[in-house]
Design a protein around this motif. Structure first.
Motif, PDB file in Angstrom:
ATOM      1  N   HIS A 335     -38.770  22.121  18.268  1.00 23.96           N
ATOM      2  CA  HIS A 335     -40.482  23.291  17.569  1.00 23.96           C
ATOM      3  C   HIS A 335     -41.170  22.813  18.372  1.00 23.96           C
ATOM      4  CE1 HIS A 335     -41.658  23.848  13.806  1.00 23.96           C
ATOM      5  NE2 HIS A 335     -42.510  22.877  13.684  1.00 23.96           N
ATOM      6  N   THR A 338     -41.255  26.228  20.510  1.00 26.43           N
ATOM      7  CA  THR A 338     -41.511  27.405  19.416  1.00 26.43           C
ATOM      8  C   THR A 338     -43.445  27.691  19.418  1.00 26.43           C
ATOM      9  OG1 THR A 338     -40.628  26.199  17.192  1.00 26.43           O
ATOM     10  CG2 THR A 338     -39.370  28.048  18.874  1.00 26.43           C
ATOM     11  N   HIS A 339     -43.674  26.400  18.562  1.00 25.62           N
ATOM     12  CA  HIS A 339     -45.119  25.877  17.971  1.00 25.62           C
ATOM     13  C   HIS A 339     -46.129  26.224  19.180  1.00 25.62           C
ATOM     14  CE1 HIS A 339     -48.137  23.494  17.600  1.00 25.62           C
ATOM     15  NE2 HIS A 339     -48.446  24.093  16.365  1.00 25.62           N
ATOM     16  N   ALA A 386     -44.077  33.597  12.280  1.00 24.66           N
ATOM     17  CA  ALA A 386     -43.187  33.022  13.104  1.00 24.66           C
ATOM     18  C   ALA A 386     -43.385  31.336  12.355  1.00 24.66           C
ATOM     19  CB  ALA A 386     -43.381  32.942  14.730  1.00 24.66           C
ATOM     20  N   SER A 394     -39.005  32.822  15.527  1.00 26.02           N
ATOM     21  CA  SER A 394     -38.742  31.768  15.502  1.00 26.02           C
ATOM     22  C   SER A 394     -38.944  30.347  14.949  1.00 26.02           C
ATOM     23  CB  SER A 394     -39.752  31.363  17.761  1.00 26.02           C
ATOM     24  OG  SER A 394     -41.240  31.465  17.972  1.00 26.02           O
ATOM     25  N   GLY A 395     -39.837  30.307  14.645  1.00 23.65           N
ATOM     26  CA  GLY A 395     -40.553  28.673  14.058  1.00 23.65           C
ATOM     27  C   GLY A 395     -39.226  28.507  12.620  1.00 23.65           C
ATOM     28  N   SER A 398     -36.105  26.619  14.408  1.00 22.32           N
ATOM     29  CA  SER A 398     -36.688  25.137  14.729  1.00 22.32           C
ATOM     30  C   SER A 398     -36.713  24.119  13.803  1.00 22.32           C
ATOM     31  CB  SER A 398     -37.469  24.938  16.557  1.00 22.32           C
ATOM     32  OG  SER A 398     -38.970  25.594  15.345  1.00 22.32           O
ATOM     33  N   ALA A 468     -42.666  34.353  20.282  1.00 22.71           N
ATOM     34  CA  ALA A 468     -42.756  33.343  19.202  1.00 22.71           C
ATOM     35  C   ALA A 468     -41.518  34.410  18.587  1.00 22.71           C
ATOM     36  CB  ALA A 468     -44.299  34.669  18.468  1.00 22.71           C
ATOM     37  N   GLY A 471     -38.293  33.401  20.601  1.00 18.46           N
ATOM     38  CA  GLY A 471     -38.474  32.277  21.161  1.00 18.46           C
ATOM     39  C   GLY A 471     -37.377  31.454  20.860  1.00 18.46           C
ATOM     40  N   GLY A 472     -36.551  31.513  19.395  1.00 15.25           N
ATOM     41  CA  GLY A 472     -35.760  30.839  18.264  1.00 15.25           C
ATOM     42  C   GLY A 472     -34.486  31.496  18.887  1.00 15.25           C
TER      43      GLY A 472
END
Lengths: 633, 493
Positions: A335, A338-339, A386, A394-395, A398, A468, A471-472
């Protein structure tokens, strides 16, 4: 291959050189040269970091000892760098996102005068240097040096526009609140030294299991106090929203992507200590969750574009601590990553809006920016999706990983967490709809000057937006595909010791996991639809009333702190200074002086020169002596 | 290397200053003399470390011993260990910086520089003495010039401050002489003032318990031991710039050094007996001083009160009686000496231009005096213990050593002392914010930045601060053997 890692000092060296050149030459370097040096330093660091990352991915890791920083008694603290999976991942985030933000800054700060422009980039490079020291440090002392260094740079950059007194106060507040946390960190370090006789990570972690739980609980709690300061958790979070006084790229780099995640890095690094101290873990989880939901409620009623993002950052950091608290170390680090992508993107997008609106930050005066700022709009929207946790952005991955682990620990954690996630989706799309949808509500002048930002600003937005979105995929959960969580695999050497201690006997069943995901995504979607629907048509233009006013005023926490902490401390100072110091001690000292003078005046009277009085005294004395002899014998 | 040079060179400089015919000559001679002193101090370190590396194991190096009054067994005995050498380097750095910032003193320049150099000579003599009688003699030499410097070249209520300072320090001296005589006569048949002889003979525990407080409080007054610290704020604030620098940078260190070398080293059982008292008083001083600093609006008063707080770390380190803490105490002496001298120097620079020392009357000076303000900033960061500067390593070493005592009493004292790092940040940042940042006042818009001599003075001190902060092992290696010997004495090995 492994000896290439011995050159790890190159990574922090480049920004340090950049800092020295720009800092010392600020009066005669041109802006182009300054940008070239600052960005070049970061790019060089990034390239080298990628190289090291690949080497680490092949299974190498190294502890590089440069020199003995200090050695006292039996203890010796080396200046050493540790390069392994965890630090190399952070290296990539710091130098990669850092480079994009440096590039963005070249355009964003272009109106500044030459010397100030150079000063800005010098500070920024110094920050990256300190941050690299923090994550590369092979022991707690070097980590602490970086820890303090980033705090200083944060102070310098928040107060970058030093002519404004409010900004200075915000900078001061940030530094002092961090200092309170640092106190905890420092005490933990002393305790570690006393217990382990070393501060090096390797030695401390290897011997952790032989120490009593009470000691480890004490140490980890103190370390966590440090984390609450740096990573803006309850009760030390109030500095972060104020820190938005700094230039927007600074908020993106320091107060979203990197520095504020230092606390998470530190705990992830010390994971074995935390695993061995379950009480602390619960504290971390509860504080993280409380912060996540508390900050989210405040974010709902903020009207400053940066303030919303700031509270959102506090809230997201809370999720990371929740992850750490329930033992989902990989999830927390995931996280962080991704953050870093989507929050840096959102801040830079906000910066692009502020730039276009000529330093307007109040979203009530915006609206309808969708058409005028197409790239900013699109990338910002992607960032919002995200952070709201919509798959496959991505968010989602995570946050889901943290929430799933939270459910395993306690369903209550999960319920509160999902409520926070729903609020996140709501306030982000409230922000998005108020800013980009509807009609333009600013002045004619502002409307006339509305323009999309130059390439140096849009390119970083695009790159971050891509990250973003995709990325996950480095952390696809087991429920979708076996062995697709490459991040977990990559980080596993760091967390093995903890994982061996906590043998998981029951993993969540696939159906439960699907259900959990389904619920959180559905709730987020409802919140998004409601927010977009409501705020694109009728944005909140009036000041909030009733309960909303409490939220808009941040639950009056600043006022409460002022009343119960600042004022009493000031009263103590006044008491010490006026009563004890001036009247007490100094009064006594002066009193002695006056007393001596008085006594001498009185004694002088005895020597009057009159023979009669001398004889009288003599006779008196003789009588006394006779009486004494007569009776006492 | 001949240690007599350390007394001879200042003496020569002082005579040269007296013989010179005009201000220009006075300055040149004082500058040349103090620059040579610095070179001498650096050479001393070089030769000292060379001897040590070559395997010299004696506790003191470069010893010389001449009989002064054989019938009383008073000898002119000198020699240095690593602790003394680091104090000598500190003195040399502060003296040179002090001479440089006093470039514009117009009133009785000759006498002013003469007194400065005399004070320096007293300090050098004090640090190299191995005979308590000689040591006391040099301690007194270092007191008298302070009285004259404040009384003549001072500002504000200077007569009051000069009297207060001289009387309180004299009280300290009188306690010290009682303690010294107590040791002299308490050492059985073999009466001696010699530090080495006394430490080898071992003074009886009864004598130690009786006379330790005399020595410790006596020297403690010099280094702002709570509650005998009130000469510090008035004295420093009324003194001329170089006077404040010498006072805080050198002469407060005489006290710390005395507490360590004379009181603690010669009477280890006394130190153990009273260590909890020392800890209580010094942790009060640290936090109390920090809180009191928050209420100061005069820059000099602010720095003087913060010195009380910072010197508390020296005494805390000594009181904790661990090797690490004692090493930290010496490092803190050097660090505080450099930092506070820098602080007073920069306050002098500001005052010369703005003609005020009131924090709230200033503002935005960063715009017109960037160099001076950067120096102020660096001094402030060092004061609040930021890594990269000497304050951090010194304070950290003291704390690390303190924490090794695992009982609740020592822990609580350490935590109380540690809390000062937050309070320090508050007052330092407030002062910097008020003075350097914010909008600039119109009256200050035309001010000039530091002149070459002021810049040079600041840079010399900053180099010292940063060198210790970045490479603490340089100082640490020097101090360690000396601290070890003192510590072995305490633990009875």
């Amino acid at each position: 291959m492994s000896n290439i890692l011995n050159y790890i000092w190159l990574v922090p060296l480049f920004p340090l050189i950049g800092f020295l050149i720009n800092g010392l030459g600020r009066n005669f370097l041109s802006k182009t040269l300054v940008s070239f040096i600052a960005c070049g330093a970061l790019l060089a660091s990034f390239v080298v970091s990628v190289y090291f990352f690949i080497s680490v991915k092949e299974g190498n890791h190294e502890l590089v000892k440069l020199f003995d920083f200090i050695s006292v008694g039996k203890l010796s603290i080396p200046f050493e760098f540790q390069i392994d999976a965890l630090s190399s991942l952070f290296l990539l985030i710091i130098t990669g996102v850092g480079f994009l933000i440096h590039l963005y800054s070249t355009a964003y700060m272009h109106e500044e005068s030459n010397a100030h422009y150079a000063r800005y980039f010098a500070y920024l490079n110094l920050f990256v240097f300190s941050m690299l020291l923090l994550v590369l440090g092979g022991n707690y002392v070097i980590m602490f040096i970086g820890w303090e260094g980033v705090g200083l740079c944060s102070y310098l950059l928040i107060g970058y526009w030093f002519k404004n007194t409010d900004y200075n106060n915000a900078a001061k507040k940030a530094f002092i609140m961090n200092r309170i946390g640092d106190l905890g960190f420092l005490l933990a370090v002393f305790w570690i030294i006393q217990q382990f006789g070393s501060v090096s990570f390797g030695e401390v972690f290897a011997n952790a299991e032989s120490k009593s739980t009470a000691v480890l609980t004490g140490i980890t709690l103190l370390l966590f106090i440090g984390a609450t300061g740096k990573s803006a958790q309850i009760p030390l979070y109030t500095w972060l929203p104020d820190a938005m006084a700094g230039p927007t790229p600074v908020s993106a780099l320091i107060h979203a992507a990197t520095m504020v995640t230092a606390g998470i890095y530190m705990i992830a690094r010390s994971n074995i200590l935390y695993t061995l101290a379950p009480t602390t873990q619960s504290v971390v989880a509860v504080i993280g969750l409380a912060t996540a939901i508390f900050a989210a409620t405040i974010a709902i009623k903020q009207n400053d574009i940066k303030k919303v993002l700031a509270y959102s950052t506090v809230s997201q950091l809370g999720y990371m601590f929740l992850g750490l608290g329930v033992g989902a170390y990989t999830g927390a680090v995931f996280h962080v990553m991704t953050h870093a992508f989507f929050k840096a993107l959102l801040f830079l997008g906000a910066g692009s809006v502020i730039h276009a609106m000529h330093h307007e930050q109040d979203i009530r005066n915006m609206g309808g920016l969708r058409k005028k700022l197409p790239i900013t709009h699109l990338t910002f929207l992607l960032g919002c999706i995200a952070i709201a946790g919509i798959p496959p952005f991505s968010g989602f991955f995570s946050k889901d990983e943290i929430l799933a682990a939270a459910y395993e620990a306690s369903p209550v954690y999960w319920i509160v967490g999902v409520a926070g996630a729903m609020m996140t989706a709501f306030y982000m799309f409230r922000l998005y709809a108020t800013t980009f949808l509807g009609n333009f509500r600013g002045t004619k002048e502002q409307e006339h000057h509305l323009h999309e930002s130059p390439w140096a600003m849009t390119v970083p937005l695009i790159v971050l937006a891509i990250l973003a979105v995709i990325g996950g995929f480095v952390g696809i959960p087991k429920v979708f595909a076996e062995n697709a969580h490459s991040l977990e695999h990559f980080l596993s050497p760091i967390f093995t010791q903890s994982e061996e201690l906590v043998k998981k006997d029951h993993a969540l069943s696939h159906s439960t996991e699907y259900m959990l995901m389904g619920v959180s995504v559905a709730l987020a979607l409802i919140a998004i639809l409601y927010a977009v629907n409501r705020y694109s048509k009728k944005p909140e233009l009036q000041d909030a009333e009733g309960f909303g006013k409490v939220l808009a005023n941040k639950w009056y926490v600043d006022e409460i702190y002022d009343a119960i902490i600042s004022k009493p401390l000031k009263a103590i100072s006044i008491f010490f200074n006026n009563v004890i110091e001036k009247s007490g001690i100094d009064g006594f000292v002066n009193g002695i002086g006056e007393g001596v003078q008085y006594a001498s005046r009185q004694l002088r009277l005895l020597q009057s020169g009159q023979v009669g009085s001398y004889i009288l005294l003599m006779v008196l004395g003789m009588i006394i002596l006779m009486v004494v002899q007569f009776f006492i014998k | 290397m001949n240690l007599l040079l350390l007394i001879g060179l200042p003496l020569l400089t002082a005579v040269g200053v007296l013989l010179s015919r005009n201000t220009q000559q006075v300055r040149s001679i004082a500058f040349a003399g103090s620059a040579l002193q610095l070179i001498l101090a650096l050479a001393l370190i070089y030769f000292f470390q060379k001897e040590r590396a070559a395997g010299a194991v004696a506790q003191m190096l470069f010893e010389q011993n001449y009989a002064l009054f054989p019938s009383l067994n008073i000898n002119f005995h000198i020699g240095v260990d690593g602790i003394a050498v680091s104090m000598i380097l500190l003195t040399a750095l502060v003296v040179l910086a002090g001479v440089l910032v006093s470039w514009n003193v117009e009133k009785m320049t000759k006498e002013f520089y003469f007194l400065l150099i005399l004070l320096a000579m007293g300090a050098y003599g004090f640090f190299i003495s191995l005979d308590l009688f000689v040591l006391f003699f040099f301690l007194e030499i270092a007191v008298i010039p302070k009285y004259l410097l404040i009384g003549t070249w001072g500002s504000g209520k200077k007569e009051y401050s000069a009297n207060k300072l001289a009387l309180m320090l004299m009280t300290g001296s009188s306690l010290v002489i009682v303690g010294i005589l107590g040791m002299y006569f308490g050492n059985g048949e073999h009466k001696s003032f010699d530090i080495i002889q006394l430490s080898q003979a071992g003074i009886s525990p009864a004598v130690q318990k009786l006379f330790f407080p005399f020595l410790f409080i006596g020297f403690g007054i010099f280094t702002a031991l709570f509650p005998f610290h009130t000469w510090v704020p008035d004295g420093h604030s009324s003194a001329p710039t170089a006077g404040s620098m010498f006072l805080a940078g050198i002469s407060m260190k005489l006290g710390g050094y005395g507490c360590l070398r004379v009181a603690t080293y010669l009477m280890p059982q006394g130190a153990q007996e009273y260590s909890s008292w020392i800890i209580v008083l010094s942790s009060i001083a640290i936090l109390y001083g920090a809180f009191a600093t928050m209420m100061q609006w005069d820059l000099k008063y602010m720095n003087a009160y913060s010195s009380i707080s910072h010197c508390g770390f020296v005494l805390l380190g000594i009181g904790m009686l661990t090797k690490t803490a004692i090493t930290g105490a010496v490092m803190q002496m050097v660090s505080h000496g450099l930092m506070t001298a820098l602080f007073f120097a920069v306050i002098g620079m500001i005052y010369e231009r703005t003609h005020t020392r009131q924090i709230n009357e200033m503002g935005g000076l960063m715009k017109v005096m960037p160099f001076t303000m950067t120096v102020l900033f660096i001094a402030g960061l060092c004061s609040l213990g930021l890594p990269g500067f000497s304050g951090f390593v010194a304070e950290m070493t003291v704390f690390m050593g303190s924490w090794q005592n695992a009982d609740a009493f020592h822990r609580i004292a350490t935590i109380i002392a540690c809390m000062s790092i937050v309070v320090t940040a508050v007052y330092i940042l407030r002062a910097i914010g008020q003075v350097a940042m914010g909008p600039i006042k119109e009256t200050y818009a035309g001010l000039s930045d530091a002149s070459w001599n002021e810049k040079l003075a600041a840079i010399i001190l900053i180099i010292g601060i940063v060198a210790i902060g970045v490479a603490p092992f340089l100082l640490n290696d020097l101090i360690k053997p000396g601290a070890e010997i003192i510590m072995n004495k305490i633990s009875g090995k």
